[in-house]
Design a protein around this motif. Structure first.
Motif, PDB file in Angstrom:
ATOM      1  N   ASN A   9       0.862  -1.187   0.000  1.00 59.48           N
ATOM      2  CA  ASN A   9       0.000   0.000   0.000  1.00 59.48           C
ATOM      3  C   ASN A   9       0.899   1.238   0.000  1.00 59.48           C
ATOM      4  O   ASN A   9       1.394   1.652   1.035  1.00 59.48           O
ATOM      5  CB  ASN A   9      -0.902  -0.032   1.249  1.00 59.48           C
ATOM      6  N   LYS A  11       0.144   4.248  -0.547  1.00 60.71           N
ATOM      7  CA  LYS A  11      -0.548   5.456  -0.049  1.00 60.71           C
ATOM      8  C   LYS A  11      -0.240   6.654  -0.963  1.00 60.71           C
ATOM      9  O   LYS A  11      -0.099   6.472  -2.170  1.00 60.71           O
ATOM     10  CB  LYS A  11      -0.179   5.705   1.416  1.00 60.71           C
ATOM     11  N   HIS A  92     -10.067   1.260   4.434  1.00 61.68           N
ATOM     12  CA  HIS A  92      -8.816   1.539   5.155  1.00 61.68           C
ATOM     13  C   HIS A  92      -9.069   2.609   6.222  1.00 61.68           C
ATOM     14  O   HIS A  92      -9.843   3.544   5.993  1.00 61.68           O
ATOM     15  CB  HIS A  92      -7.746   2.012   4.163  1.00 61.68           C
ATOM     16  N   GLU A 164      -6.075  -4.305  10.608  1.00 60.37           N
ATOM     17  CA  GLU A 164      -5.049  -3.291  10.791  1.00 60.37           C
ATOM     18  C   GLU A 164      -5.395  -2.432  12.007  1.00 60.37           C
ATOM     19  O   GLU A 164      -6.151  -1.455  11.886  1.00 60.37           O
ATOM     20  CB  GLU A 164      -4.972  -2.390   9.556  1.00 60.37           C
ATOM     21  N   ILE A 169      -0.558   1.337  12.815  1.00 63.31           N
ATOM     22  CA  ILE A 169      -0.275   1.777  11.438  1.00 63.31           C
ATOM     23  C   ILE A 169       0.705   2.952  11.447  1.00 63.31           C
ATOM     24  O   ILE A 169       0.413   4.004  12.006  1.00 63.31           O
ATOM     25  CB  ILE A 169      -1.574   2.172  10.697  1.00 63.31           C
ATOM     26  N   GLY A 170       1.864   2.717  10.843  1.00 60.35           N
ATOM     27  CA  GLY A 170       2.865   3.770  10.691  1.00 60.35           C
ATOM     28  C   GLY A 170       3.484   4.240  11.994  1.00 60.35           C
ATOM     29  O   GLY A 170       4.159   5.272  12.028  1.00 60.35           O
ATOM     30  N   SER A 210       2.730  -1.554  10.684  1.00 61.91           N
ATOM     31  CA  SER A 210       4.166  -1.584  10.993  1.00 61.91           C
ATOM     32  C   SER A 210       4.791  -2.961  10.775  1.00 61.91           C
ATOM     33  O   SER A 210       5.676  -3.375  11.523  1.00 61.91           O
ATOM     34  CB  SER A 210       4.429  -1.083  12.410  1.00 61.91           C
ATOM     35  N   GLY A 231       2.588  -0.922   4.415  1.00 60.97           N
ATOM     36  CA  GLY A 231       2.648   0.477   4.021  1.00 60.97           C
ATOM     37  C   GLY A 231       4.096   0.921   3.869  1.00 60.97           C
ATOM     38  O   GLY A 231       4.753   0.662   2.864  1.00 60.97           O
ATOM     39  N   GLY A 232       4.617   1.577   4.893  1.00 59.52           N
ATOM     40  CA  GLY A 232       5.958   2.174   4.856  1.00 59.52           C
ATOM     41  C   GLY A 232       7.044   1.247   4.303  1.00 59.52           C
ATOM     42  O   GLY A 232       7.857   1.661   3.460  1.00 59.52           O
TER      43      GLY A 232
HETATM   44  P1  PGA Z   1       2.225   0.633   7.703  1.00 62.47           P
HETATM   45  O1  PGA Z   1       0.809   0.794   6.956  1.00 62.47           O
HETATM   46  O2  PGA Z   1       2.813  -0.674   7.241  1.00 62.47           O
HETATM   47  O3  PGA Z   1       3.027   1.828   7.264  1.00 62.47           O
HETATM   48  O4  PGA Z   1       1.962   0.629   9.159  1.00 62.47           O
HETATM   49  C1  PGA Z   1      -0.035  -0.313   6.749  1.00 62.47           C
HETATM   50  C2  PGA Z   1      -1.317   0.141   6.107  1.00 62.47           C
HETATM   51  O5  PGA Z   1      -1.808   1.227   6.432  1.00 62.47           O
HETATM   52  O6  PGA Z   1      -1.870  -0.567   5.254  1.00 62.47           O
END
Ligand code: PGA
Length: 247
Positions: A9, A11, A92, A164, A169-170, A210, A231-232
């Motif tokens: 993802n 983003k 999301h 999630e 997240i992040g 994460s 994500g990241g």
């Molecule tokens: P993250 O994001 O891996 O950066 O925590 C995951 C997501 O939002 O799908």
């Protein structure tokens, strides 16, 4: 045996040249895609071009639920299909929070996507406050049931569920093995009670929040975890490749 799924993802990250290069590098690498479905979710402006490049399938990060019409800025499921986009994210937490999407809107988006034959990664997850109040299982179960309201089992076969937790997240925080297994088990039981035991055994439930090259192999080995939404750590070739290899 459920096939693993890993979504990148991206983003609202990566400029055009960067997105093309990362996608080409991932597609040209030796990733064994027969063992897992690996899907890239770029910004929608890159979808058309990436979907024409050889290699990995692409998915949209969002869609609007109407089929066509006066919806400035919207993208319809049929338009995504017309550029060979195969997947879409729905629900999301960043869409729920930043773009004020309600369970009703998410339900309409989910229906529009599956009825147009897109595969959906349907996201759910609780905030830290809800977890601390110990209402997380009830909260996520309700998110799921509102989201898939009026869908039948055949339509649900087009869904992958992504758990999630918003607080992970992040943030660099991960849910623990116990927390992930408890939630994924609850999600599987909810699928069984709303649809069927057989769907609950075949539907894929992935974890996001994460997930990175250091913790992915542990997380993917937990009970009921069928992969991840990243994500990241999907924004750099090396880290994403390591995550895939950790399968
Ligand atoms: P993250 O994001 O891996 O950066 O925590 C995951 C997501 O939002 O799908």
């Amino acid at each position: 045996m459920r096939k693993k799924f890993i979504g990148a993802n991206w983003k609202m990250n990566l400029l055009y040249e960067e997105a093309i290069k990362l996608f080409a590098d991932l597609s040209n690498s030796t990733l064994n895609t027969s063992e897992a479905d690996i899907v890239v979710f770029p910004s929608s402006i890159y979808l058309s071009e990436l979907s024409k490049m050889p290699g990995l399938p692409v998915g949209a990060q969002d869609l609007y639920f109407a089929d066509s019409g006066a919806f400035t800025g919207g993208i319809a499921a049929r338009q995504l299909k017309s550029i060979s986009c195969k997947y879409v994210l729905v629900g999301h937490s960043e869409r729920r929070i930043t773009f004020f999407e309600t369970d009703e809107v998410i339900n309409l988006k989910l229906k529009s996507a599956v009825r147009n034959d897109l595969k959906v990664v349907f996201c759910c997850g609780e905030s830290l406050g809800i977890r601390e109040s110990k209402k997380h299982l009830e909260f996520v179960t309700n998110q799921l049931m509102q989201g898939w309201k009026d869908l039948d089992e055949t339509e649900m076969k087009n869904c992958i569920i992504a758990y999630e937790p918003i607080w992970a997240i992040g943030t660099g925080l991960n849910a623990s093995k116990m927390e992930i297994e408890e939630m994924h088990g609850t999600i599987r039981r909810t699928v069984a009670s709303c649809f069927s035991h057989s769907l609950s055994q075949s539907i894929r439930i992935v974890y996001g929040g994460s997930c990175n090259q250091h913790n992915a192999s542990d997380i993917f080995s937990f009970n009921d975890v069928d992969g991840g939404l990243i994500g990241g750590a999907s924004l750099e070739f090396d880290s994403f490749e390591k995550i895939i290899k950790s399968l």
